[in-house]
Write a protein that holds these residues in place. Structure first.
Motif: not given
Lengths: 388, 327
Positions: B268, A324-325, A327-328, A331-332, B225, B228-229, B236, A321, A336, B232-233
């Motif tokens: 976000l 994955t997180l 990478r997220v 990207e966030v 994404f 899967r991403e 979040l 996890d 931004f 998860r996003f």
């Protein structure tokens, strides 16, 4: 300048004609439709939106596809579908350049024979059908015709996608100039009786050599026919020019905050000022949210971009996890930061344009393309002062 | 690809206003020049934008060298006419043409195709005379380019005899040869530009004999994404997720004391905007690909977040195009 309190609602309430202008691709047509829809919904009366080249789905939604130069009323069902009960009526029309030219010829031709000769002339068909400049003139002409009919309380006009955004402002004068020009007299002088003066000689030499005398004669014949409509055209062109300057007419400059369109918008505002034409408002489309300008947001983005793994490990339940997180989060942070750069630049542009106009409306980035009345109203609400 | 884009001699770059056709023209020319092609890039729609992409002073009719093998010029009808008269007619009146230009403007407006043929004629002339290996034309926007490319044929139909008519033959030879001439349509992954692109491609096929060389999709957003991403996003973005994120960020970096739930939510949301934009754009790209002939190359240029102008943007776009066409 107009009062800023009432915003675009004030601009629309005070005018009979509102002309949207700006460079291609900035949402002129949508803005014109949104303003007209809001005026009909909130202010009442009969409102017409005259569009030049709407996106197909929008044209379909407004019931415009089969009607050409006809004005059509937006049906109650469309309003019901948009969840609104309008106080007034919304009408829409699309500019059919060819049909409008034909109408104009019918109006001004001195007799039936001249009318038919002009309508059948191949040069006429070429000029009216293919050439961009002819759209400019005819759009203004049609506006004049509709306005003087008194059928509408407010007409919102979308301007043609001209090479140069100001061409259409000059179209009526150019047309009048042309009909009174010396060149036209030279062109239509019968070749045998041409009095070749020192002034006209180089013209004939060049024109003959380039175009060939047969073609010159074709052109001459066309303009001899056309000249019979001289008085009507010049009078109309002058009336259209007066109408643009009339205090009942206001211009709304539409732009995005991208560098090219912004420059064009700024240039357009200069041109309006130079011509003593009234700038009613500036409308900015696809504006990014203000949250992108928050320094704390940039701080967060920096941490996410540089330390995504550390942050993810503190939140995640297991290593999988966390990956994955991670990478997220990266990207966030990156997106931004990317959009913050764009938003900063756009805020500068917005400040520069806002200083030039009393009224500035901003429409955020929308998730979907505008394809129906509901969509137009969503855009319109972004431009309308908050009620209650 | 059967024929390399930059192996052609004459490329007309067009597209709806605002999609970045000038940037793409500059980048294509720059790329060709880097590979040793003697290249000329001409601005037709004289807004002065082309010069910005090379960070050079406003350009005129006389080509100016901006980097090795690359010259830039601005095409005007009046100066094209002047040159044409000088070269073709050897008119001894050149000095007196000044006041004529305005008059000629009217003739050009009245006589369909004359203005267009002067533009097309000038660029085709540069190819015929072999002054350059490649001429890139930052052409007029979508609607008008068809009239421009079709001008030699229109003149041929309208004008029965005369010098202009005599000129149309060699122009058509160059324009109609797909090995030498091609149109590059620039678009962005948005509804209107895509619709207009497909309409233009259809009109080019139906109303002209000039080949479509490529379609360039500009400002394509990167895929953010996977599935899967994305799940998860979404997790979040719940209150719980945001709380945990703020705590973790403060823990990792002591300077991030200003970061609170509102700030994290906004960040976000910005990412969500990026995801939404990207998804809508992906749909429009699918429409574009499906609407084009399978043989038409579709080249992608990514959104440049940093700057939209200047030599650096030109270099970045050139590099993206280079990857796409393998040149």
């Amino acid at each position: 300048m107009a009062s800023t309190d009432a915003g675009l609602a004030g601009v629309l309430a005070a005018r009979e004609i509102v002309i949207t202008c700006g460079s291609g691709g900035v949402g002129k047509t949508t803005t014109a439709g949104a303003l007209a829809a809001m005026a009909a919904a909130e202010q009442g009366g009969r409102v017409l939106v005259l569009t030049i080249d709407p996106a197909r789905r929008l044209a379909t939604a407004l019931g415009l596809e089969a009607f050409g130069n006809q004005e059509v009323r937006i049906p109650d069902a469309a309003w019901a579908a948009a969840g609104t009960r309008p106080r007034g009526e919304l009408w829409a029309a699309m500019l059919d350049t060819k049909a409008s030219w034909d109408d104009l010829v019918r109006l001004h031709a001195p007799d039936d024979a001249t009318r038919d000769a002009i309508l059948d002339n191949p040069l006429y068909r070429n000029i009216t059908g293919k050439f961009v400049q002819s759209h400019d003139y005819i759009a203004m002409e049609r506006l004049h015709e509709i306005h003087s009919s008194g059928r509408y309380d407010l007409v919102v006009v979308d301007t043609p996608p001209t090479r140069n955004a100001i061409d259409f402002l000059e179209a009526p004068e150019r047309m009048a100039d042309f009909f009174s020009s010396r060149l036209l007299r030279w062109l239509i002088a019968p070749s045998r009786s041409r009095v070749v003066s020192a002034a006209s000689k180089p013209f004939y030499t060049v024109a003959d050599r380039i175009l060939g005398s047969q073609f010159l004669e074709d052109i001459a014949e066309f303009f001899i026919l056309f000249q019979s409509m001289y008085d009507g055209f010049v009078a109309r062109a002058e009336a259209v020019t007066r109408l643009l300057r009339d205090p009942r007419t206001a211009f709304v400059v539409v732009s995005t905050l991208e560098p090219g369109p912004s420059r064009e918008a700024s240039f357009f505002i200069d041109e309006l000022e130079a011509r003593d034409l009234l700038l009613g408002a500036v409308v900015l489309n696809k504006v990014l949210p203000n949250a992108l300008l928050d320094p704390a947001g940039s701080e967060l983005a920096r941490v996410l971009s540089t330390s995504s793994t550390d942050v993810a490990e503190r939140i995640a339940d297991d290593p999988d996890d966390a990956r994955t997180l991670g990478r997220v989060l990266r990207e966030v942070g990156d997106s931004f930061a990317n959009f913050a750069v764009v938003a900063q630049r756009e805020a500068e542009q917005r400040g520069a344009l806002a200083r030039r106009a009393g009224v500035v409306g901003a429409v955020p980035h929308l998730d979907e393309d505008v394809a129906d009345l509901g969509g137009l109203l969503r855009v319109g609400h972004a431009l309308w002062p908050a009620t209650g | 690809m059967a024929l390399d884009l930059l192996d052609r001699r004459l490329l007309f770059v067009t597209g709806k206003g605002g999609v970045g056709k000038t940037a793409v023209s500059a980048a294509l020319a720059s790329l060709a020049a880097e590979h040793g092609r003697r290249t000329l890039v001409c601005e037709v729609d004289a807004k002065g934008d082309l010069a910005r992409f090379f960070e050079t002073a406003p350009t005129g009719f006389a080509p100016r060298r901006v980097q090795p093998n690359l010259e830039v010029m601005t095409l005007t009808t009046e100066e094209s006419l002047r040159e044409y008269l000088k070269l073709q007619l050897r008119i001894p009146l050149i000095a007196k043409i000044g006041p004529l230009a305005r008059s000629f403007d009217f003739v050009a407006n009245a006589a369909p195709g004359v203005r267009e043929i002067l533009t097309v004629g000038k660029v085709a002339y540069e190819v015929r005379e072999d002054h350059y290996d490649l001429v890139v034309v930052d052409a007029t926007a979508s609607g008008h380019v068809v009239a421009q490319l079709g001008a030699p044929e229109a003149i041929n139909e309208l004008v029965k005899v005369g010098l202009v008519r005599d000129q149309t033959g060699w122009m058509q030879d160059i324009l109609h040869d797909p090995a030498r001439t091609g149109v590059v349509v620039v678009t962005t992954p948005e509804e209107m530009p895509v619709v207009e692109t497909l309409e233009l491609v259809e009109r080019l096929g139906a109303e002209t004999q000039v080949a479509l060389a490529a379609v360039v999709a500009n400002r394509v957003l990167p895929e953010l994404f996977g599935r899967r991403e994305e799940e998860r996003f979404e997790q979040l973005r719940t209150d719980e997720g945001i709380g945990a994120l703020v705590a973790a960020v403060r823990d990792v970096d002591g300077r991030s004391g200003h970061v609170d739930a509102a700030v994290a939510t906004a960040a976000l949301d910005a990412a969500e905007l990026a995801v939404t934009l990207r998804r809508a754009k992906a749909d429009h790209l699918t429409t574009l690909r499906e609407g084009l002939d399978a043989a038409t190359p579709l080249l992608f240029v990514p959104e440049l977040f940093a700057r939209a102008h200047g030599a650096r943007a030109t270099a970045q776009i050139a590099s993206a195009l280079s990857d796409e066409i393998g040149f």
